[in-house]
Design an enzyme around this catalytic site. Structure first.
Site, short mmCIF file in Angstrom:
data_model
loop_
_atom_site.label_atom_id
_atom_site.label_comp_id
_atom_site.label_asym_id
_atom_site.label_seq_id
_atom_site.Cartn_x
_atom_site.Cartn_y
_atom_site.Cartn_z
N CYS A 1 -2.09 9.23 -9.33
CA CYS A 1 -0.72 8.25 -8.69
C CYS A 1 0.27 8.56 -10.76
O CYS A 1 1.57 7.63 -10.28
CB CYS A 1 -1.22 6.48 -9.17
SG CYS A 1 -2.45 6.45 -7.49
N HIS B 1 3.93 2.13 -11.56
CA HIS B 1 3.01 1.89 -10.36
C HIS B 1 2.74 0.46 -10.41
O HIS B 1 1.79 -0.09 -10.38
CB HIS B 1 2.05 3.10 -10.75
CG HIS B 1 1.66 3.11 -10.01
ND1 HIS B 1 1.80 3.28 -8.69
CD2 HIS B 1 -0.04 2.64 -9.71
CE1 HIS B 1 0.62 3.81 -7.74
NE2 HIS B 1 -0.51 3.84 -8.07
N ASN C 1 0.60 0.21 -2.25
CA ASN C 1 0.21 1.18 -3.02
C ASN C 1 0.69 2.31 -2.35
O ASN C 1 -0.53 3.38 -1.39
CB ASN C 1 -1.18 0.76 -4.01
CG ASN C 1 -1.68 2.79 -4.82
OD1 ASN C 1 -0.32 3.25 -5.26
ND2 ASN C 1 -2.35 2.14 -5.84
#
Ligand code: UT7
Length: 333
Positions: free
Chosen positions: A112, A254, A284
């Site tokens: 990520c 993020h 996400n």
């Protein structure tokens, strides 16, 4: 004199299939109330079966080029943890499908944090003169690595792609990226892992255990590290730039969990409303989350020319990274 990497285009693509929390609650023991209150997520997009990461990446890359008013780039860097194949990299396919055969093209694997790592890598390509323009894409089909029996991962991840175009310029221009901070802690590798499919599993000669093809995550450990690491990394780049926390107009972090985004703002001492994002609508999306959030914020008028913006990410590895920019005049596509 080496050139700065200047952001000049941004775009995103989400596959059309929407999956709501109620849809998930029909097939696993969860609820809209739990997901919203523990993560801030209301829905996510899942790619249709047969769709690969390059399919989403090509769409997002084309949109970033359109946003910049350009039809090509010297290099294509794809950040992903869900590549089309373990070998070869996804980026050469993406480049060719964008009509850029011959371009420098490779993947960056930092889960990520991959998009921030890819930005720094692209800035290096520009600084060394390898490329005058780089298309940096974060793209994931996370739905292909979600264990249908694991409600902690299944409810947070979604699919999508986002991209920015970087061009060579000077560091006093709006859009110039930097400084960068990148870090890792491999002692936490097991906290986010897809156990099967690599040389560790194959080399053992044993058949993969059931479920090893899916992502496993120690959610609470990851949560704790995410806030600490992004906060420290953000402070590091702010100190390098000589900016104070109050100078920040926007934070685009993020998009892993709204509670992480809120705690990061609290830890930095920044009003929560300066943290922009779209986790409620997309979940996400791994390495794609920051560029998708940038394109979204841009088209909603939440990023304005001259804004001082922090980008910060945390992910498997463990990895983290941050950078800063003054937001340029650019339209999100
Ligand atoms: O993107 C890369 C990095 N990833 C992240 O940053 C993710 C970080 N972690 C998280 O976002 C959170 O840890 C999760 C969303 C994954 C989990 O939330 P949590 O608040 O940490 O939940 P938990 O694991 O502590 O579980 C609390 C309770 C447990 O029940 P008991 O033992 O208290 O009875 C879980 O079994 O919630 C239960 N639970 C759920 N209940 C309904 C866990 N997942 C679910 C679910 N629906 N989906």
């Amino acid at each position: 004199m080496s050139s700065a990497a200047v952001l000049c285009g941004v775009g995103a693509y989400l596959p059309p299939r929407l999956v709501t929390n109620d849809d998930l609650a029909l097939r696993m023991d969860t609820s809209d109330e739990w997901i919203r209150s523990r993560t801030g997520i209301g829905r996510r997009h899942f790619a249709d079966p047969g769709t690969a990461t390059s399919d989403l990446a090509v769409e997002a890359g084309a949109r970033a080029l359109k946003s910049a008013g350009r039809d090509g780039a010297d290099a294509v860097v794809v950040a992903t943890m869900t590549p089309d194949h373990p070998c070869p990299a996804t980026a050469p396919t993406v480049a060719s499908r964008l009509g850029l055969t011959g371009a420098t093209a490779f993947d960056v694997s930092a889960v990520c944090s991959g998009f921030v790592y890819a930005l720094a890598t692209a800035a290096g390509l520009i600084a060394t003169g390898v490329a005058r323009s780089v298309l940096v894409i974060g793209a994931e089909v996370n739905s292909t690595v979600l264990n249908p029996d694991d409600r902690s991962t299944s409810v947070i991840f979604g699919d999508g792609a986002g991209a920015v175009l970087l061009r060579a310029g000077t560091d006093d221009e709006y859009g110039a990226l930097g400084p960068f901070d990148l870090g890792s802690d491999g002692t936490g590798a097991e906290h986010i892992m897809i156990a099967a499919g690599g040389s560790r599993g194959r080399g053992s000669g044993a058949e993969p255990a059931p479920g090893d093809q899916y992502m496993a995550m120690h959610g609470q450990e990851v949560f704790r590290h995410a806030v600490l690491r992004m906060s420290a990394s953000a402070r590091h780049v702010l100190a390098q730039a000589g900016w104070g926390v109050p100078d920040l107009d926007r934070v685009v972090s993020h998009q892993a969990n709204q509670r992480i985004i809120n705690q990061l703002a609290d830890d930095l001492g920044l009003p929560r409303d300066r943290a922009v994002g779209n986790i409620a609508r997309v979940g996400n999306t791994g390495a794609a989350s920051i560029p998708i959030a940038l394109a979204d914020a841009c088209s909603r008028g939440e990023l304005n020319e001259g804004d001082r913006v922090l980008l910060t990410a945390f992910g498997g590895g463990l990895t983290w990274g941050s950078t800063l920019l003054r937001w340029p005049r650019v339209d999100g596509v």
